[in-house]
Design an enzyme around this catalytic site. Structure first.
Site, PDB file in Angstrom:
ATOM      1  CG  HIS A   1      -1.971  -1.003   1.238  1.00 10.04           C
ATOM      2  ND1 HIS A   1      -3.245  -0.803   0.744  1.00 10.04           N
ATOM      3  CD2 HIS A   1      -1.941  -2.277   1.682  1.00 10.04           C
ATOM      4  CE1 HIS A   1      -3.960  -1.903   0.898  1.00 10.04           C
ATOM      5  NE2 HIS A   1      -3.183  -2.820   1.470  1.00 10.04           N
TER       6      HIS A   1
ATOM      7  CE  LYS B   1      -6.553  13.749   0.352  1.00 14.71           C
ATOM      8  NZ  LYS B   1      -6.516  12.591  -0.515  1.00 14.71           N
ATOM      9  NE  ARG B   2      -3.754   9.837  10.111  1.00 11.81           N
ATOM     10  CZ  ARG B   2      -3.427   8.888  10.974  1.00 11.81           C
ATOM     11  NH1 ARG B   2      -4.216   7.846  11.140  1.00 11.81           N
ATOM     12  NH2 ARG B   2      -2.340   8.980  11.703  1.00 11.81           N
TER      13      ARG B   2
ATOM     14  CE  LYS C   1      -2.597  10.691   3.178  1.00 14.15           C
ATOM     15  NZ  LYS C   1      -3.212   9.830   2.143  1.00 14.15           N
TER      16      LYS C   1
ATOM     17  CB  THR D   1     -10.056   4.779  -1.082  1.00 10.63           C
ATOM     18  OG1 THR D   1      -9.534   5.120   0.198  1.00 10.63           O
ATOM     19  CG2 THR D   1      -9.351   3.540  -1.605  1.00 10.63           C
TER      20      THR D   1
ATOM     21  CE  LYS E   1     -13.951   5.711   0.913  1.00 12.02           C
ATOM     22  NZ  LYS E   1     -13.061   5.767   2.094  1.00 12.02           N
TER      23      LYS E   1
HETATM   24  C1  26W Z   1       4.123   2.146   9.985  1.00 12.92           C
HETATM   25  C2  26W Z   1       2.893   1.493  10.036  1.00 12.92           C
HETATM   26  C3  26W Z   1       2.020   1.719   8.868  1.00 12.92           C
HETATM   27  C4  26W Z   1       2.525   1.860   7.595  1.00 12.92           C
HETATM   28  C5  26W Z   1       1.683   1.998   6.553  1.00 12.92           C
HETATM   29  C6  26W Z   1       0.685   1.722   9.082  1.00 12.92           C
HETATM   30  C7  26W Z   1      -0.163   1.863   8.034  1.00 12.92           C
HETATM   31  C8  26W Z   1       0.335   1.997   6.764  1.00 12.92           C
HETATM   32  C9  26W Z   1      -0.608   2.063   5.612  1.00 12.92           C
HETATM   33  C10 26W Z   1       0.014   1.447   4.391  1.00 12.92           C
HETATM   34  C11 26W Z   1      -1.098   3.431   5.361  1.00 12.92           C
HETATM   35  C12 26W Z   1      -2.248   3.445   4.406  1.00 12.92           C
HETATM   36  O1  26W Z   1      -3.377   3.436   4.830  1.00 12.92           O
HETATM   37  N1  26W Z   1      -1.958   3.501   3.101  1.00 12.92           N
HETATM   38  C13 26W Z   1      -2.994   3.823   2.123  1.00 12.92           C
HETATM   39  O2  26W Z   1      -3.614   2.650   1.658  1.00 12.92           O
HETATM   40  C14 26W Z   1      -4.731   2.979   0.849  1.00 12.92           C
HETATM   41  C15 26W Z   1      -5.435   1.696   0.475  1.00 12.92           C
HETATM   42  O3  26W Z   1      -4.685   0.980  -0.444  1.00 12.92           O
HETATM   43  C16 26W Z   1      -4.303   3.785  -0.365  1.00 12.92           C
HETATM   44  O4  26W Z   1      -5.457   4.177  -1.066  1.00 12.92           O
HETATM   45  C17 26W Z   1      -3.518   5.013   0.061  1.00 12.92           C
HETATM   46  O5  26W Z   1      -2.999   5.684  -1.075  1.00 12.92           O
HETATM   47  C18 26W Z   1      -2.392   4.598   0.989  1.00 12.92           C
HETATM   48  O6  26W Z   1      -1.716   5.751   1.491  1.00 12.92           O
END
Ligand code: 26W
Length: 821
Positions: free
Chosen positions: A365, A556-557, A562, A664, A668
């Site tokens: 991701h 978003k975050r 971003k 995503t 929406k």
């Molecule tokens: C360090 C711990 C950590 C690292 C990465 C926790 C969580 C993450 C995730 C990968 C963050 C995340 O939510 N990524 C997002 O995933 C979405 C679903 O695929 C994408 O649409 C977003 O672009 C992406 O930032």
């Protein structure tokens, strides 16, 4: 309305619902109507809808157990479900009956719906994607189980105090959770720490025994997830950590009462709280404990269900299960399955490895290097000594293959190793996930290409058929059906029912773009939403916002990549123009921001302060009156999202190209008729392709141009020197205009933009501002804008999570739908 026909056999007539509601209020909540609090009434209603849900759930489980079905197991550290009640009513097709029943009891359904506390068991995109996927799995009739953690405290509650984010703990379980089923009989012991013993057993076999230093018990909590307009359900099984016994009697008998309770506290800590970081890897031991706890409970459960219940030969397990790893967070499942097969069931390494690789596949991701998980080797060794041995063995065999293919390429060996030895030693989870999976997927076309070219280049060269792209999608049930009932009704009136299950049908809306009467009704839907939000903003925050203005939204975050601060630079540009009387053509705009910052991420928190500080000045300056307003909506979550997406006119998707894996939220917004201003990043590229470039406002460097500019050396000051308006904007910030004269407050932000900005805001500023001028002009022609909005919605089929799940089924899982009768 779509889904009018109830699909359960349980009586769901208005009368039956009223009866069931009263019965639940007495028998489960234990109160008469007159003393019931609003929350009691919500609970009685939730139990009423739950009983309809359970009927489908039980039939699904029965079917899946009786038939020999191939099952998907979706492993994820996060499931960001959002409120259940309205979604379950929609999927079960009982919304109207329930609304009527409540009315006849003198209650307002939507007031009760509003009382539900959401389970915030995720950070953002990745967790919400898992939730959309469960909805689509159920709707597509795929036998599936989601495995995750039942965090006692989910994502923190965000409040804004003096413009700053302040975190408060979330307590979603405080009033109980009617949607989960406690399963104390489904429990597994999870070992930690200790040491391994290598020995030869009585039959002369070489074996390994793991003697743990600590044992924690995992208890299952099951949440049924209903499909839309089908009787199928899937199961979400979340694990809670408990001490194996409530007391350590040895300590207790020695009189060490506190020591006895201590073990319980240590154990229960594991599922106490969700880590609120997305994108930065913290390397905390408790997080590793969470990941292993999730994986160990879930693998034991999978094996129990197949070996004991279905008598499956474990060397055939991959014929019965496809397991998806949602990022690397659950990738310890790979060595854990190897441990169980080899150490506990004495299956030789090679067939065990074959089963393991055939079962797992991994979704990546993110391309951000700081998000790639790696665990310090000493910590890993201490916590999971046997898994480290197994990882070493996997690595040895793997590197032998690499050495064979690329003789004397030591640099490549070092890059591909599961162990990072460049500095301190680490276990690399992405390398582990790649080696242990038969398929790896990126979440948009661009993201997948960049994985192949950059982050997973070696992996792609080694296994050219392993990496594939499956663009993300979102469920139209929650994100149109539940969140925008008025738009749903208008669409259904125009093209009939069925589109919520088959988004391709939305294409039939296209001709309506030319119908001026229809366009007026389309605008009215949006207008009603905006008026409602304006009312809520007044009631809840005492904010005055003009529903006639353009709603320009970024939720978003909060993260530098971003680029919420690029949005703010545009706001300040407009402010500066207004102050200087250069506002002739400007359509009134309301800028809305929302999102949480990781508590330890200083720059993200400063960006929140920046937004609020600019808001304070802009909103009180008489020169902006009726033209410009800025709002930061605190505590953005799924529930707030459901209100925000339908009200937006413009969707801000402005990440630096090459940084956002997919996005995503972009989908929406577009599904609810907002037009997008965005860079050619993540799924934006594909959204633009689908809706047509004339209906999408794109700007900025492409991913390729970003890479090239970085290679040549990005010089922010050169961009600043060339643009007088940007100079004025930056000077205004530096002067303390937005910080009560404090010239230090935003210095870290401005200095980063000027001297070492990884996210290249100045490079995209000019293109962004001129693109916003095109937006402004386009919004001035409201008939044309409405046409674009209708065409956008009618072309969003590809971004349904149903399409995404169908692709997973075909390209990775090889699973078929199963009829529940
Ligand atoms: C360090 C711990 C950590 C690292 C990465 C926790 C969580 C993450 C995730 C990968 C963050 C995340 O939510 N990524 C997002 O995933 C979405 C679903 O695929 C994408 O649409 C977003 O672009 C992406 O930032």
């Amino acid at each position: 309305m779509p889904g009018k026909t109830p699909i359960s056999d349980v009586p769901s007539s208005v009368e039956a619902i009223k009866e069931s509601f009263k019965k639940n209020l007495y028998e489960i909540v234990g109160k008469p109507m007159i003393t019931a609090t609003p929350h009691d009434l919500y609970l009685a209603l939730a139990y009423t809808v739950r009983s309809l849900l359970l009927e489908n759930f039980i039939r699904s489980i029965e079917t899946y157990l009786k038939k020999d079905v191939r099952t998907v197991a979706y492993f994820s550290a996060e499931f960001l479900l959002g409120p259940h009640l309205a979604n379950n009513m929609l999927n079960l097709g009982v919304t109207h009956q329930v609304e009527q029943a409540m009315k006849e009891l003198g209650l307002d359904l939507w007031e009760l719906v509003d009382l539900e506390e959401e389970p915030g068991l995720g950070n953002g995109g990745l967790g919400r994607l898992a939730a959309c996927f469960l909805d689509s799995l159920a709707t597509l009739k795929i036998p599936a189980i989601g495995y995750g953690l039942r965090y006692e405290h989910g994502m923190f509650e965000q409040r804004i105090e003096d413009g700053w984010q302040v975190e408060y703990s979330d307590n979603w379980l405080h009033f109980g959770n009617p949607w989960e089923l406690y399963r104390p009989e489904i429990a597994y012991d999870v070992k930690f720490q200790g040491y391994t013993q290598h020995y030869v057993d009585e039959k002369g076999r070489f074996r390994v025994r793991w003697v743990p230093g600590m044992v924690v018990r995992g208890i299952a909590y099951d949440t049924p997830i209903a499909g839309y307009n089908v009787p199928n359900c899937v199961l979400l099984r979340l694990w809670k950590a408990e001490a194996p016994q409530s007391f350590d009697y040895q300590n207790f008998n020695r009189g060490d009462f506190y020591g006895a309770v201590e073990q319980k506290v240590v154990a229960e800590n594991i599922t106490k709280v969700l880590y609120p970081n997305d994108t930065t890897m913290a390397g905390k031991q408790l997080r590793l404990e969470q990941q292993y706890f999730l994986v160990s409970c879930s693998m034991q459960d999978l094996i129990h269900n197949h070996l004991v219940r279905k008598k499956v030969d474990l060397t055939e397990l991959h014929r019965h299960v496809a397991a998806q790893l949602n990022d690397t967070h659950p990738s310890l499942a790979i060595p854990e399955l190897m441990r169980i097969l080899v150490d506990e069931y004495l299956i030789p390494w090679d067939p065990a490895w074959e089963v393991t690789r055939q079962i797992f596949s991994y979704t990546n991701h993110t391309l951000l290097p700081e998000a790639l998980e790696k665990w310090p080797l000493p910590m890993f060794q201490q916590l999971l000594p046997r898994h480290l041995e197994i990882i070493y063995e996997i690595n040895k065999r793997f590197l032998d293959q690499v050495r064979f293919r690329y003789p004397m390429d030591n640099a490549r060996l070092a890059r591909m190793s599961l162990i990072d030895e460049s500095d301190q030693k680490y276990v690399r989870m992405a390398n582990l996930a790649c080696v242990g999976s038969h398929k790896i997927n990126g979440v948009s076309r661009l993201h997948t290409q960049l994985l192949k070219d950059l982050v997973l280049k070696d992996c792609h060269e080694f296994w050219p058929d392993k990496i594939l792209s499956i663009t993300n999608g979102v469920t139209p049930r929650r994100w149109i059906g539940v969140s925008n009932p008025e738009l749903s009704a208008l669409i259904t009136e125009a093209i009939g029912e069925g589109w919520l299950m088959d988004m391709e049908q939305l294409r039939a809306l296209e001709p309506f773009a030319e119908d001026s009467e229809f366009r007026k009704r389309w605008r009215n839907v949006s207008k009603h939403h905006k008026e409602k939000v304006a009312r809520l903003a007044k009631e809840n925050f005492n904010w005055t916002i003009d529903p006639e203005s353009m709603f320009d939204v970024q939720v978003k975050r909060i993260h530098e990549y971003k680029r919420q601060h690029l949005n703010v630079l545009h706001v300040i540009t407009l402010y500066w123009r207004l102050k200087n009387g250069m506002d002739a053509q400007m359509v009134p705009r309301t800028f809305v921001f929302g999102g949480k910052a990781a508590p330890g991420y200083f720059m993200a928190k400063l960006i929140i302060k920046f937004i609020n500080s600019v808001a304070e000045v802009v909103n009180t300056d008489p020169d902006t009156k009726g033209k410009l307003r800025v709002i930061f909506r605190p505590n953005y979550n799924v529930k707030i999202g459901q209100i925000i997406y339908p009200m937006a006119d413009l969707s801000e998707q402005i990440s630096l190209a090459g940084k956002e894996a997919s996005g995503t939220g972009n989908m929406k917004f577009a599904m609810n008729g907002a037009l997008t201003i965005g860079t050619l990043d993540g799924a934006n590229v594909e959204i633009r392709e689908e809706v047509g470039e004339e209906n999408f406002f794109s700007f900025g460097l492409t991913a390729e141009e970003v890479l090239r500019t970085k290679e040549e050396g990005y010089d922010p000051m050169a961009y600043l020197a060339k643009n007088d308006e940007l100079k004025a904007v930056i000077a205004l910030v530096e002067s303390g205009h937005f910080s009560h004269g404090d010239t230090d407050l935003f210095r870290p932000l401005v200095d980063s933009l000027k001297y070492h900005d990884e996210y290249m805001l100045f490079a995209d500023y000019e293109s962004y501002v001129s693109c916003q001028e095109r937006v402004n002009l386009a919004y001035g022609d409201i008939e044309e804008w409405t046409k674009k909005s209708i065409l956008t919605v009618s072309r969003m089929a590809r971004f349904s999570s149903d399409r995404a799940i169908q692709e997973y089924c075909n390209k990775i899982w090889d699973v078929q739908p199963v009829e529940v009768t």
